[in-house]
Design an enzyme around this catalytic site. Sequence first.
Site, PDB file in Angstrom:
ATOM      1  N   GLY A 153     -44.955  10.820  -3.748  1.00 17.23           N
ATOM      2  CA  GLY A 153     -44.527  12.226  -3.766  1.00 17.23           C
ATOM      3  C   GLY A 153     -44.964  12.986  -2.525  1.00 17.23           C
ATOM      4  O   GLY A 153     -45.018  14.216  -2.534  1.00 17.23           O
ATOM      5  N   GLY A 154     -45.209  12.258  -1.448  1.00 19.24           N
ATOM      6  CA  GLY A 154     -45.759  12.872  -0.232  1.00 19.24           C
ATOM      7  C   GLY A 154     -44.776  13.710   0.562  1.00 19.24           C
ATOM      8  O   GLY A 154     -45.168  14.351   1.536  1.00 19.24           O
ATOM      9  N   ALA A 155     -43.499  13.713   0.153  1.00 19.16           N
ATOM     10  CA  ALA A 155     -42.533  14.593   0.831  1.00 19.16           C
ATOM     11  C   ALA A 155     -42.318  15.888   0.057  1.00 19.16           C
ATOM     12  O   ALA A 155     -41.462  16.700   0.412  1.00 19.16           O
ATOM     13  CB  ALA A 155     -41.202  13.864   1.029  1.00 19.16           C
ATOM     14  N   GLY A 156     -43.088  16.082  -1.011  1.00 11.62           N
ATOM     15  CA  GLY A 156     -42.986  17.318  -1.794  1.00 11.62           C
ATOM     16  C   GLY A 156     -43.995  18.351  -1.316  1.00 11.62           C
ATOM     17  O   GLY A 156     -44.594  18.222  -0.238  1.00 11.62           O
ATOM     18  N   PHE A 157     -44.197  19.347  -2.125  1.00  8.97           N
ATOM     19  CA  PHE A 157     -45.029  20.509  -1.749  1.00  8.97           C
ATOM     20  C   PHE A 157     -46.505  20.108  -1.589  1.00  8.97           C
ATOM     21  O   PHE A 157     -47.065  20.126  -0.483  1.00  8.97           O
ATOM     22  CB  PHE A 157     -44.818  21.582  -2.829  1.00  8.97           C
ATOM     23  N   ILE A 158     -47.150  19.702  -2.671  1.00  8.33           N
ATOM     24  CA  ILE A 158     -48.578  19.363  -2.588  1.00  8.33           C
ATOM     25  C   ILE A 158     -48.754  18.019  -1.873  1.00  8.33           C
ATOM     26  O   ILE A 158     -49.696  17.821  -1.104  1.00  8.33           O
ATOM     27  CB  ILE A 158     -49.214  19.311  -3.992  1.00  8.33           C
ATOM     28  N   GLY A 159     -47.809  17.102  -2.126  1.00 13.15           N
ATOM     29  CA  GLY A 159     -47.901  15.778  -1.505  1.00 13.15           C
ATOM     30  C   GLY A 159     -47.900  15.864   0.009  1.00 13.15           C
ATOM     31  O   GLY A 159     -48.690  15.188   0.685  1.00 13.15           O
ATOM     32  N   THR A 203     -51.762  18.367 -14.282  1.00 11.88           N
ATOM     33  CA  THR A 203     -51.648  19.823 -14.379  1.00 11.88           C
ATOM     34  C   THR A 203     -52.432  20.375 -15.569  1.00 11.88           C
ATOM     35  O   THR A 203     -52.654  19.654 -16.563  1.00 11.88           O
ATOM     36  CB  THR A 203     -50.149  20.189 -14.531  1.00 11.88           C
ATOM     37  N   ASP A 204     -52.785  21.659 -15.495  1.00  9.15           N
ATOM     38  CA  ASP A 204     -53.433  22.299 -16.647  1.00  9.15           C
ATOM     39  C   ASP A 204     -52.447  22.528 -17.791  1.00  9.15           C
ATOM     40  O   ASP A 204     -52.851  22.852 -18.906  1.00  9.15           O
ATOM     41  CB  ASP A 204     -54.097  23.627 -16.238  1.00  9.15           C
ATOM     42  N   GLU A 205     -51.144  22.361 -17.506  1.00  7.20           N
ATOM     43  CA  GLU A 205     -50.150  22.634 -18.552  1.00  7.20           C
ATOM     44  C   GLU A 205     -50.240  21.648 -19.714  1.00  7.20           C
ATOM     45  O   GLU A 205     -49.713  21.905 -20.795  1.00  7.20           O
ATOM     46  CB  GLU A 205     -48.738  22.647 -17.951  1.00  7.20           C
ATOM     47  N   LYS A 209     -46.256  14.945 -18.362  1.00 11.98           N
ATOM     48  CA  LYS A 209     -47.503  14.807 -17.607  1.00 11.98           C
ATOM     49  C   LYS A 209     -48.647  14.387 -18.540  1.00 11.98           C
ATOM     50  O   LYS A 209     -49.497  13.569 -18.173  1.00 11.98           O
ATOM     51  CB  LYS A 209     -47.845  16.112 -16.888  1.00 11.98           C
ATOM     52  N   TYR A 223     -41.833  19.095 -19.471  1.00 16.05           N
ATOM     53  CA  TYR A 223     -42.622  18.754 -18.275  1.00 16.05           C
ATOM     54  C   TYR A 223     -44.074  18.477 -18.658  1.00 16.05           C
ATOM     55  O   TYR A 223     -44.641  17.437 -18.304  1.00 16.05           O
ATOM     56  CB  TYR A 223     -42.557  19.901 -17.253  1.00 16.05           C
TER      57      TYR A 223
HETATM   58  P1  NAD Z   1     -42.693  18.801  -5.861  1.00 17.07           P
HETATM   59  O1  NAD Z   1     -41.603  18.916  -6.874  1.00 17.07           O
HETATM   60  O2  NAD Z   1     -42.735  19.770  -4.731  1.00 17.07           O
HETATM   61  O3  NAD Z   1     -42.688  17.340  -5.217  1.00 17.07           O
HETATM   62  C1  NAD Z   1     -42.538  16.184  -5.983  1.00 17.07           C
HETATM   63  C2  NAD Z   1     -42.212  15.044  -5.040  1.00 17.07           C
HETATM   64  O4  NAD Z   1     -42.112  13.834  -5.815  1.00 17.07           O
HETATM   65  C3  NAD Z   1     -40.881  15.218  -4.307  1.00 17.07           C
HETATM   66  O5  NAD Z   1     -41.048  14.941  -2.938  1.00 17.07           O
HETATM   67  C4  NAD Z   1     -39.961  14.203  -4.964  1.00 17.07           C
HETATM   68  O6  NAD Z   1     -38.968  13.690  -4.092  1.00 17.07           O
HETATM   69  C5  NAD Z   1     -40.948  13.133  -5.390  1.00 17.07           C
HETATM   70  N1  NAD Z   1     -40.488  12.313  -6.524  1.00 17.07           N
HETATM   71  C6  NAD Z   1     -40.007  12.758  -7.719  1.00 17.07           C
HETATM   72  N2  NAD Z   1     -39.681  11.714  -8.510  1.00 17.07           N
HETATM   73  C7  NAD Z   1     -39.971  10.593  -7.797  1.00 17.07           C
HETATM   74  C8  NAD Z   1     -39.861   9.199  -8.068  1.00 17.07           C
HETATM   75  N3  NAD Z   1     -39.371   8.759  -9.237  1.00 17.07           N
HETATM   76  N4  NAD Z   1     -40.251   8.320  -7.122  1.00 17.07           N
HETATM   77  C9  NAD Z   1     -40.740   8.760  -5.924  1.00 17.07           C
HETATM   78  N5  NAD Z   1     -40.846  10.063  -5.614  1.00 17.07           N
HETATM   79  C10 NAD Z   1     -40.466  10.969  -6.532  1.00 17.07           C
HETATM   80  O7  NAD Z   1     -44.049  18.833  -6.706  1.00 17.07           O
HETATM   81  P2  NAD Z   1     -45.481  19.456  -6.367  1.00 17.07           P
HETATM   82  O8  NAD Z   1     -45.512  20.858  -6.819  1.00 17.07           O
HETATM   83  O9  NAD Z   1     -45.844  19.093  -4.990  1.00 17.07           O
HETATM   84  O10 NAD Z   1     -46.384  18.629  -7.398  1.00 17.07           O
HETATM   85  C11 NAD Z   1     -46.961  17.368  -7.016  1.00 17.07           C
HETATM   86  C12 NAD Z   1     -47.787  16.846  -8.176  1.00 17.07           C
HETATM   87  O11 NAD Z   1     -48.812  17.780  -8.504  1.00 17.07           O
HETATM   88  C13 NAD Z   1     -46.978  16.621  -9.451  1.00 17.07           C
HETATM   89  O12 NAD Z   1     -47.431  15.447 -10.072  1.00 17.07           O
HETATM   90  C14 NAD Z   1     -47.325  17.845 -10.301  1.00 17.07           C
HETATM   91  O13 NAD Z   1     -47.225  17.542 -11.675  1.00 17.07           O
HETATM   92  C15 NAD Z   1     -48.752  18.117  -9.886  1.00 17.07           C
HETATM   93  N6  NAD Z   1     -49.182  19.504 -10.007  1.00 17.07           N
HETATM   94  C16 NAD Z   1     -48.448  20.517  -9.462  1.00 17.07           C
HETATM   95  C17 NAD Z   1     -48.906  21.822  -9.562  1.00 17.07           C
HETATM   96  C18 NAD Z   1     -48.142  22.976  -8.945  1.00 17.07           C
HETATM   97  O14 NAD Z   1     -48.500  24.140  -9.193  1.00 17.07           O
HETATM   98  N7  NAD Z   1     -47.122  22.739  -8.128  1.00 17.07           N
HETATM   99  C19 NAD Z   1     -50.107  22.100 -10.237  1.00 17.07           C
HETATM  100  C20 NAD Z   1     -50.828  21.029 -10.762  1.00 17.07           C
HETATM  101  C21 NAD Z   1     -50.363  19.740 -10.647  1.00 17.07           C
END
Ligand code: NAD
Length: 352
Positions: A7-13, A133-135, A162, A158
Site C-alpha cells: 500500500g506504499g502508493a497510498g496516503f500513509i503508505g 485503525t481505532d475503528e 480491519k 470497513y
Molecule cells: P489509502 O486508501 O490512501 O491507500 C491504500 C493503498 O493500498 C492504495 O495505494 C491502494 O492502491 C493500495 N491497495 C488497496 N488494495 C490493495 C491490494 N489488494 N493489493 C495491493 N495494494 C492495494 O489508505 P491510507 O489512508 O493510506 O491507509 C493505509 C493503511 O492505514 C490502511 O490499512 C488503513 O486501514 C490504515 N489506517 C488508516 C488511517 C487513516 O486515517 N487514513 C488511520 C488508521 C489506520
Amino acid sequence: MRLLITGGAGFIGSATVHAALAAGHRVVTLDKLTYAGSLDNLGDGPLNSNGHRFVQGDIADGELLATLFRVEQPDAVLHLAAETHVDRSIDAPTAFIDSNIVGTVALLNAARRYRDGLTGERADRFRFLHISTDEVYGALGNEGAFDDASPYRPNSPYAASKASADMLVRAWGRTYGLPVLITNCSNNYGPRQFPEKLIPLTVLNAIHGLPIPVYGSGSNVRDWLYVEDHVSALMTILERGCPGEIYLVGGRAEQRNIDLVRRICRLLDEWRPNGRPYEDLISFVSDRPGHDFRYAIDDTRLRTSLDWSPRIGIDEGIRRTVAWYLDNEPWWQARCQGRWQSARLGLGAVAA
Ligand code: NAD
C-alpha cells in the site's frame, strides 16, 4: 533494513516509503494502484533506484508474493495495503473483504513460509507490522478512550474487515510464531490523502464554491494525528516494539467534525478570501448509517514504553495540510481527472 511496504502508493503508505528511504532503509513497495494509489505519491525521482523498487500487484496474489519474498529477502513487512473509505465499504463491501481480509491472509501465508526458511539472527529479526485503525473498537460515548484491552466492536464493513485482519494477524503470531505487531491508529491527515476524505474534501469543495457536506449534526468526534507522526510511530514500533503486542497510536487531538470543518473554513477565509465566509457553504446532510459517535485513544503504552510522542499539533498540522492542497493543484486535478466534483457515497444504495 530491507522493508516490504504494501500500500506504499497510498496516503500513509507513501509517507512511510519516503520516511523509510530517508532513514536509509531499502524499500520494495507493493501496491495494486487502485483508485486510491498513485505513482505521483512516490515523488519525482526514479521509482526503481536509490534503494527503492516499485512493484504493481495485488497482496492477494500468492505467486507474486512468493517471488517477491524470495527475490527481495525483506527483514520486515509493513502492511498498509487496504481499501480504506468507510462510505465505499457501505456501498460495496466485497472489495474490502477481498483486500483487507483475503489479501491479508495471503500476505501472512507468504511471510510465514519465507520466515520459516530463515535461520539464526535473520529469523529472529524478522517482523510483520500490521497497520490498523481505532475503528475496530466501535464507538465511544462522551467519556473514556480505547486502550489495548478494549473489546472489538466494529460497526462499518470497513471496520469489520480491519478487525478481521487484526484477528488473523494475531492468530498467525500465536499459532505459527510469526513475529507480528499490530497498530491501531486514530484518524490521519496530511498531504496526499485521497480527496474523498473529510479534510481534503472540505478544502476542495470550499475553493470550488460547492456545498461542504457535514454528516448529521457534525457532533461526531475523531482524534486526529498528522501523517508524519503516525509514520514516526510505525518506525519506532518496527525498531523497538515487542512482537505479539498491540500498540494504539493517537494524537490526543479530539475534534468534533463541525469544529474541524469550521477551522478549515477560517483558514481559507484568511488565505483565499472570496468575499463571503466559507462557513456559508456548510451543508448538513443525512448521517452515515452506523456512524460511530466518538473515537479517542489511550496510547500510554506507546508513549511510555517506546518513548514516542507526536511532533505536529493540530493547529500546525491543519495549516500544513490546507496549504499543501492549495499548493498542489496538479496532484488533486489528476485524482479527479480535471473536474472536481464530490459525489455523496455511503448511503448503502448499492449492494455488492
Ligand atoms: P489509502 O486508501 O490512501 O491507500 C491504500 C493503498 O493500498 C492504495 O495505494 C491502494 O492502491 C493500495 N491497495 C488497496 N488494495 C490493495 C491490494 N489488494 N493489493 C495491493 N495494494 C492495494 O489508505 P491510507 O489512508 O493510506 O491507509 C493505509 C493503511 O492505514 C490502511 O490499512 C488503513 O486501514 C490504515 N489506517 C488508516 C488511517 C487513516 O486515517 N487514513 C488511520 C488508521 C489506520
